[in-house]
Motif scaffolding. Structure first.
Motif, PDB file in Angstrom:
ATOM      1  N   SER A  41       0.724  -1.331   0.172  1.00 18.31           N
ATOM      2  CA  SER A  41      -0.226  -0.070   0.036  1.00 18.31           C
ATOM      3  C   SER A  41       0.776   1.272  -0.054  1.00 18.31           C
ATOM      4  N   ALA A  42       2.127   1.247   0.953  1.00 14.52           N
ATOM      5  CA  ALA A  42       2.794   2.433   0.894  1.00 14.52           C
ATOM      6  C   ALA A  42       3.463   2.697  -0.416  1.00 14.52           C
ATOM      7  N   PHE A  43       3.813   1.921  -1.046  1.00 16.78           N
ATOM      8  CA  PHE A  43       4.607   2.159  -2.368  1.00 16.78           C
ATOM      9  C   PHE A  43       3.663   1.712  -3.718  1.00 16.78           C
ATOM     10  N   GLY A  44       2.556   1.581  -3.522  1.00 17.08           N
ATOM     11  CA  GLY A  44       1.430   1.613  -4.690  1.00 17.08           C
ATOM     12  C   GLY A  44       1.641   0.240  -5.481  1.00 17.08           C
ATOM     13  N   ARG A  45       2.202  -0.744  -4.926  1.00 15.09           N
ATOM     14  CA  ARG A  45       2.514  -2.138  -5.672  1.00 15.09           C
ATOM     15  C   ARG A  45       1.211  -3.189  -5.410  1.00 15.09           C
ATOM     16  N   GLY A  46       1.037  -4.073  -6.303  1.00  9.87           N
ATOM     17  CA  GLY A  46       0.404  -5.244  -6.102  1.00  9.87           C
ATOM     18  C   GLY A  46       1.564  -6.481  -5.903  1.00  9.87           C
ATOM     19  N   PRO A  47       0.938  -7.630  -5.240  1.00  9.75           N
ATOM     20  CA  PRO A  47       1.903  -8.728  -5.055  1.00  9.75           C
ATOM     21  C   PRO A  47       2.583  -9.168  -6.150  1.00  9.75           C
ATOM     22  N   GLU A  48       1.481  -9.180  -7.334  1.00  5.76           N
ATOM     23  CA  GLU A  48       2.383  -9.576  -8.633  1.00  5.76           C
ATOM     24  C   GLU A  48       3.582  -8.722  -9.040  1.00  5.76           C
ATOM     25  N   ASP A  49       3.681  -7.499  -8.688  1.00  4.96           N
ATOM     26  CA  ASP A  49       4.848  -6.608  -9.029  1.00  4.96           C
ATOM     27  C   ASP A  49       6.045  -6.829  -8.106  1.00  4.96           C
ATOM     28  N   VAL A  50       5.817  -7.394  -7.011  1.00  5.32           N
ATOM     29  CA  VAL A  50       6.809  -7.456  -5.870  1.00  5.32           C
ATOM     30  C   VAL A  50       7.454  -8.961  -5.660  1.00  5.32           C
ATOM     31  N   VAL A  51       6.392  -9.892  -5.305  1.00  4.02           N
ATOM     32  CA  VAL A  51       6.839 -11.282  -4.982  1.00  4.02           C
ATOM     33  C   VAL A  51       7.537 -11.868  -6.165  1.00  4.02           C
ATOM     34  N   GLY A  52       8.722 -12.382  -5.622  1.00  6.30           N
ATOM     35  CA  GLY A  52       9.390 -13.154  -6.966  1.00  6.30           C
ATOM     36  C   GLY A  52      10.448 -12.279  -7.849  1.00  6.30           C
ATOM     37  N   GLN A  53      10.286 -11.161  -7.369  1.00  5.87           N
ATOM     38  CA  GLN A  53      11.391  -9.978  -8.029  1.00  5.87           C
ATOM     39  C   GLN A  53      12.605  -9.931  -7.123  1.00  5.87           C
ATOM     40  N   SER A  54      13.733  -9.511  -7.579  1.00  7.70           N
ATOM     41  CA  SER A  54      14.999  -9.096  -6.814  1.00  7.70           C
ATOM     42  C   SER A  54      14.680  -7.951  -6.112  1.00  7.70           C
ATOM     43  N   LEU A  55      15.046  -7.717  -4.858  1.00  7.81           N
ATOM     44  CA  LEU A  55      15.124  -6.240  -4.182  1.00  7.81           C
ATOM     45  C   LEU A  55      15.630  -5.341  -4.933  1.00  7.81           C
ATOM     46  N   PHE A  56      16.757  -5.606  -5.594  1.00 10.90           N
ATOM     47  CA  PHE A  56      17.392  -4.549  -6.146  1.00 10.90           C
ATOM     48  C   PHE A  56      16.823  -3.908  -7.387  1.00 10.90           C
ATOM     49  N   SER A  57      15.737  -4.789  -7.818  1.00 17.76           N
ATOM     50  CA  SER A  57      14.923  -4.235  -9.098  1.00 17.76           C
ATOM     51  C   SER A  57      13.853  -3.382  -8.642  1.00 17.76           C
ATOM     52  N   LEU A  58      13.264  -3.251  -7.690  1.00 18.22           N
ATOM     53  CA  LEU A  58      12.507  -2.500  -6.976  1.00 18.22           C
ATOM     54  C   LEU A  58      12.681  -0.937  -7.591  1.00 18.22           C
ATOM     55  N   ASN A  59      11.448  -0.211  -7.826  1.00 12.99           N
ATOM     56  CA  ASN A  59      11.324   1.308  -8.141  1.00 12.99           C
ATOM     57  C   ASN A  59      12.415   1.335  -9.167  1.00 12.99           C
ATOM     58  N   GLN A  60      12.222   0.778 -10.341  1.00 16.70           N
ATOM     59  CA  GLN A  60      13.083   0.747 -11.424  1.00 16.70           C
ATOM     60  C   GLN A  60      14.736   0.776 -11.045  1.00 16.70           C
ATOM     61  N   GLY A  61      14.991  -0.026 -10.012  1.00 13.91           N
ATOM     62  CA  GLY A  61      16.480  -0.342  -9.697  1.00 13.91           C
ATOM     63  C   GLY A  61      17.216   0.667  -8.778  1.00 13.91           C
ATOM     64  N   GLU A  62      16.325   1.461  -8.153  1.00  8.25           N
ATOM     65  CA  GLU A  62      16.800   2.633  -7.232  1.00  8.25           C
ATOM     66  C   GLU A  62      17.282   1.888  -6.068  1.00  8.25           C
ATOM     67  N   TRP A  63      16.623   0.674  -5.736  1.00  2.96           N
ATOM     68  CA  TRP A  63      17.075  -0.063  -4.674  1.00  2.96           C
ATOM     69  C   TRP A  63      18.294  -0.525  -4.687  1.00  2.96           C
ATOM     70  N   ASP A  64      19.002  -0.660  -5.852  1.00  2.57           N
ATOM     71  CA  ASP A  64      20.165  -1.320  -6.259  1.00  2.57           C
ATOM     72  C   ASP A  64      21.383  -0.213  -5.653  1.00  2.57           C
ATOM     73  N   ARG A  65      21.616  -0.246  -4.362  1.00  3.36           N
ATOM     74  CA  ARG A  65      22.628   0.608  -4.103  1.00  3.36           C
ATOM     75  C   ARG A  65      23.865  -0.090  -3.422  1.00  3.36           C
ATOM     76  N   PRO A  66      25.122   0.252  -3.383  1.00  2.00           N
ATOM     77  CA  PRO A  66      26.326  -0.819  -2.849  1.00  2.00           C
ATOM     78  C   PRO A  66      26.264  -0.801  -1.381  1.00  2.00           C
ATOM     79  N   ASP A  67      25.822   0.146  -0.643  1.00  2.00           N
ATOM     80  CA  ASP A  67      25.651   0.100   0.620  1.00  2.00           C
ATOM     81  C   ASP A  67      24.531  -0.852   1.098  1.00  2.00           C
ATOM     82  N   LEU A  68      23.411  -0.913   0.495  1.00  2.00           N
ATOM     83  CA  LEU A  68      22.521  -2.210   0.504  1.00  2.00           C
ATOM     84  C   LEU A  68      22.874  -3.454   0.533  1.00  2.00           C
TER      85      LEU A  68
END
Length: 355
Positions: free
Chosen positions: A44-71
């Motif tokens: 709900s907070a990020f406006g996504r459905g389960p099909e948009d998130v589950v099974g995806q890489s964490l680093f692909s979220l928000n068009q790759g913005e979560w793909d950070r070296p520190d994370l």
């Protein structure tokens, strides 16, 4: 009564249901950093459905913005070394060009089977809280700027009034009237000096010694036309106090120094006035001493005008005790708040005798 243990599939379904129902935005990751489950609050907070998130890489979220070296590094430590991270900050671009401030926390989950590695990531949205904090900081800054401007304007206005009083003092023919106008001038100047210090200070604290030096310099310039005849000296430590208390200290010194100049050196006498301020912990001591004619006929009130309602009221406001001393020659007045051992201003070379 014994209960039947849940099957592996039922236990997994229950765990996923608990995560989905969590009020905190949660992500459950596997060893490949892929999202196994996401809480409804996260979706709900990020406006996504389960099909948009589950099974995806964490680093692909928000068009790759979560793909950070520190994370990536933090997750690697959490998964391989069991070192959970707390408070990892992640700033994302919002849909309207704004920045979304996230704080991430990880918790490695233990399973009977080592290959079933799972890491629970809590996502806290700090955007609104930080915006509120910035708004408060901006309001405080604006308030401080406005207060400084007001203090500056008040100081200017007080100085104008004091100058007018001094002009009147020079034009009146009555010596008594001149003395009263000069005293009123100095009272206003002591407050104006404080206002100027507060306007130029980043805090509400005033260092007392330089403040008193300015007051005494002003008094000497307006009331002693011959600096060689009467010398006013200020000594003390670097103690400071809030502005509202400082103005009371300044007014006390103004009254006592004016009284010394009026009564201690009659008929063009010469001498000196020493103002000293010392502080220790929560206590402080102020003294104004002169080497003039001293107390006449042992009358304390007559010697230093301590019947003055101004000095008594200020001492009460400061929760301080006033004591008059016969210095022989001269008179000393101490104003002490929370007396501490060894904390009392002493006239150089003289032992104060209480009267």
């Amino acid at each position: 009564m014994a209960t039947n243990p849940l099957s592996e599939d039922a236990a997994k379904a229950l765990a996923l249901a608990v995560i989905a129902a969590s009020k905190a935005p949660l992500l459950l990751l596997d060893s490949d950093r892929e999202i196994v489950a996401a809480s409804d609050s996260f979706l709900s907070a990020f406006g996504r459905g389960p099909e948009d998130v589950v099974g995806q890489s964490l680093f692909s979220l928000n068009q790759g913005e979560w793909d950070r070296p520190d994370l990536r590094s933090a997750l690697a430590l959490s998964m391989t070394g069991g070192v959970d991270f707390q408070g990892l900050e992640l700033d994302l671009a919002g849909p309207t060009g704004t920045v979304q401030n996230l704080v991430l926390k990880s918790q490695r989950l233990s399973f009977a089977e080592p290959t079933q590695l799972r890491v629970l990531v809590t996502v806290i949205d700090e955007t609104e809280a930080r915006a509120c904090a910035k708004c408060r900081a901006d309001l405080i800054h604006d308030k401080e700027v406005l207060l400084g401007e007001i203090q500056h304007r008040v100081a200017n206005s007080l100085q104008i009034i004091a100058s007018l009083l001094l002009q009147d003092a020079r034009s009146v023919t009555s010596e008594e009237g001149r003395v009263h106008l000069q005293a009123a001038h100095q009272r206003i100047m002591s407050v104006a000096s404080l206002q100027r210090q507060l306007a130029s200070s980043s805090t509400n604290e005033v260092v007392i010694r330089p403040y008193l030096e300015g007051i005494c310099e002003s008094i000497g310039a307006s009331m002693t036309h011959d600096s060689e005849r009467i010398h006013i000296q200020v000594t003390g430590d670097d103690g400071a106090m809030p502005g509202e208390m400082s103005v009371s200290i300044g007014l006390v010194v103004t009254e006592l120094v004016i009284n010394a100049l009026k009564y201690a050196f009659p008929n063009g006498g010469t001498g000196s006035v020493l103002v000293d301020y010392q502080s220790e912990n929560d206590g402080w001591a102020l003294s104004v001493c002169d080497d003039g004619i001293g107390m006449q006929n042992g009358r304390v009130d007559a010697a230093y005008g301590l019947g003055s309602a101004i000095i008594k009221a200020l001492a009460k406001q400061l929760v301080a005790t006033i004591t008059v001393y016969d210095l022989n020659p001269g008179t000393g007045v101490s104003v002490v708040h929370l007396q501490t051992a060894g904390l009392l201003s002493v006239h150089p070379g003289k032992t104060l005798q209480s009267v």
